[in-house]
Design an enzyme around this catalytic site. Structure first.
Site, PDB file in Angstrom:
ATOM      1  N   ARG A  52       0.861  -1.191   0.000  1.00 40.11           N
ATOM      2  CA  ARG A  52       0.000   0.000   0.000  1.00 40.11           C
ATOM      3  C   ARG A  52       0.896   1.239   0.000  1.00 40.11           C
ATOM      4  O   ARG A  52       1.306   1.722   1.046  1.00 40.11           O
ATOM      5  CB  ARG A  52      -0.906  -0.022   1.233  1.00 40.11           C
ATOM      6  CG  ARG A  52      -1.862   1.154   1.331  1.00 40.11           C
ATOM      7  CD  ARG A  52      -2.775   0.956   2.549  1.00 40.11           C
ATOM      8  NE  ARG A  52      -3.778   1.998   2.678  1.00 40.11           N
ATOM      9  CZ  ARG A  52      -3.569   3.151   3.299  1.00 40.11           C
ATOM     10  NH1 ARG A  52      -2.401   3.417   3.856  1.00 40.11           N
ATOM     11  NH2 ARG A  52      -4.536   4.042   3.386  1.00 40.11           N
ATOM     12  N   SER A 124     -12.847  -3.018   1.248  1.00 41.82           N
ATOM     13  CA  SER A 124     -13.060  -2.374   2.546  1.00 41.82           C
ATOM     14  C   SER A 124     -14.535  -2.029   2.683  1.00 41.82           C
ATOM     15  O   SER A 124     -15.117  -1.447   1.763  1.00 41.82           O
ATOM     16  CB  SER A 124     -12.292  -1.050   2.638  1.00 41.82           C
ATOM     17  OG  SER A 124     -10.917  -1.290   2.582  1.00 41.82           O
ATOM     18  N   LYS A 153      -4.165   6.106   8.294  1.00 41.77           N
ATOM     19  CA  LYS A 153      -5.029   6.386   7.139  1.00 41.77           C
ATOM     20  C   LYS A 153      -5.615   7.773   7.302  1.00 41.77           C
ATOM     21  O   LYS A 153      -6.349   8.025   8.275  1.00 41.77           O
ATOM     22  CB  LYS A 153      -6.144   5.330   7.065  1.00 41.77           C
ATOM     23  CG  LYS A 153      -6.986   5.386   5.809  1.00 41.77           C
ATOM     24  CD  LYS A 153      -7.937   4.194   5.788  1.00 41.77           C
ATOM     25  CE  LYS A 153      -9.107   4.368   4.851  1.00 41.77           C
ATOM     26  NZ  LYS A 153      -8.816   4.168   3.460  1.00 41.77           N
TER      27      LYS A 153
HETATM   28  N1  3NM Z   1      -7.822   0.914   6.280  1.00 42.06           N
HETATM   29  P1  3NM Z   1      -2.827   0.741  11.484  1.00 42.06           P
HETATM   30  S1  3NM Z   1      -7.799   1.617   8.704  1.00 42.06           S
HETATM   31  C1  3NM Z   1      -5.409   0.924   5.612  1.00 42.06           C
HETATM   32  O1  3NM Z   1     -10.778   1.416   8.217  1.00 42.06           O
HETATM   33  C2  3NM Z   1      -6.502   1.118   6.602  1.00 42.06           C
HETATM   34  O2  3NM Z   1     -10.622   0.594   6.221  1.00 42.06           O
HETATM   35  C3  3NM Z   1      -8.636   1.165   7.304  1.00 42.06           C
HETATM   36  O3  3NM Z   1      -3.237   0.961   9.954  1.00 42.06           O
HETATM   37  C4  3NM Z   1     -10.121   1.062   7.255  1.00 42.06           C
HETATM   38  O4  3NM Z   1      -2.749  -0.724  11.704  1.00 42.06           O
HETATM   39  C5  3NM Z   1      -6.310   1.496   7.926  1.00 42.06           C
HETATM   40  O5  3NM Z   1      -1.470   1.389  11.588  1.00 42.06           O
HETATM   41  C6  3NM Z   1      -4.989   1.778   8.587  1.00 42.06           C
HETATM   42  O6  3NM Z   1      -3.853   1.425  12.330  1.00 42.06           O
HETATM   43  C7  3NM Z   1      -4.498   0.635   9.438  1.00 42.06           C
END
Ligand code: 3NM
Length: 229
Positions: A52, A124, A153
């Protein structure tokens, strides 16, 4: 890659086991070089990887392509499927194992026609309706989040806890799914208890002091959670 099923699709049982510890990363998420981070994470036993390359300072063009190619080779050497975030042309050019898309991207059905039956397509979803639509469109798995607050994000939706995961399972929706957003070793267990097949995460692994040990601990935590049922 797992064996194909009758219709050339990867069976959901195989997808479920790939989702246990689903590591996501791009160059902006790493303190060490991306190759070092991914090598350690693979050594620790991550079960699936998503490239990503997004956010401030992210690579584009040739640089992005070459990094993706390098990451895919590392994954292949460990037998871990390689998923591309959003970029369908990149996934096709690399012959990646699959793609993960958000709600602003093409629907899964359209992507399936370009990628073919044997590739993994993840979507998602943040609401019940989005989840139902993605299933209808032929997604192989769903990413449900953000479960907890996340700094990884920029355009994250409001935090949802494990509510949507529970609701989907209560309604008998049995598509493979992962929770995502702010997941750490200390808050991963409730995500599995809610009915997820695994967890998806960036910072808890990419920024860990001991990446391989941390990945290994996530595998143990998820497997224990799944055994408890
Ligand atoms: N998608 P971390 S939250 C790529 O809610 C991504 O769909 C999300 O990163 C969603 O593990 C997210 O550092 C970030 O919190 C996840």
């Amino acid at each position: 890659m797992p064996e194909m099923g009758d219709n050339n699709r990867i069976p959901s049982q195989a997808i479920r086991s790939l989702l246990k510890v689903y590591f996501i990363m791009g160059s902006v998420n790493c303190r060490l070089s991306p190759a070092e981070v991914l090598t350690e994470a693979l050594a620790g036993g991550i079960t699936l990887f998503q490239f990503r390359e997004k956010g401030k300072g992210a690579l584009t063009g040739r640089g992005k392509f070459e990094l993706a190619q390098n990451m895919m080779q590392l994954c292949r050497a460990h037998g871990v499927p390689f998923i591309v975030n959003d970029d369908l042309e990149l996934a096709i050019a690399l012959d990646a194992d699959g793609i993960h898309v958000g709600q602003d991207d093409s629907p899964a059905g359209m992507i399936r026609r370009r990628l073919g039956a044997g590739k993994i397509i993840g979507v998602s979803a943040h609401t019940l309706q989005e989840a139902q639509q993605a299933i209808e469109d032929g997604a192989d798995y769903l990413g449900i989040g953000p479960v907890y607050p996340t700094a990884s994000k920029e355009d994250a939706q409001p935090v949802n806890g494990t509510r949507l995961i529970e609701e989907l399972r209560t309604r008998g929706v049995d598509i493979p799914l992962v929770g995502i957003g702010g997941i750490t070793l200390s808050n991963a267990a409730p995500v599995i208890a809610a009915g997820a097949d695994g967890i998806s995460l960036i910072s808890a692994i990419a920024q860990a002091a001991k990446i391989s040990e941390t990945a290994k601990s996530f595998v143990k935590t998820v497997e224990e959670g799944l055994r408890r049922g």
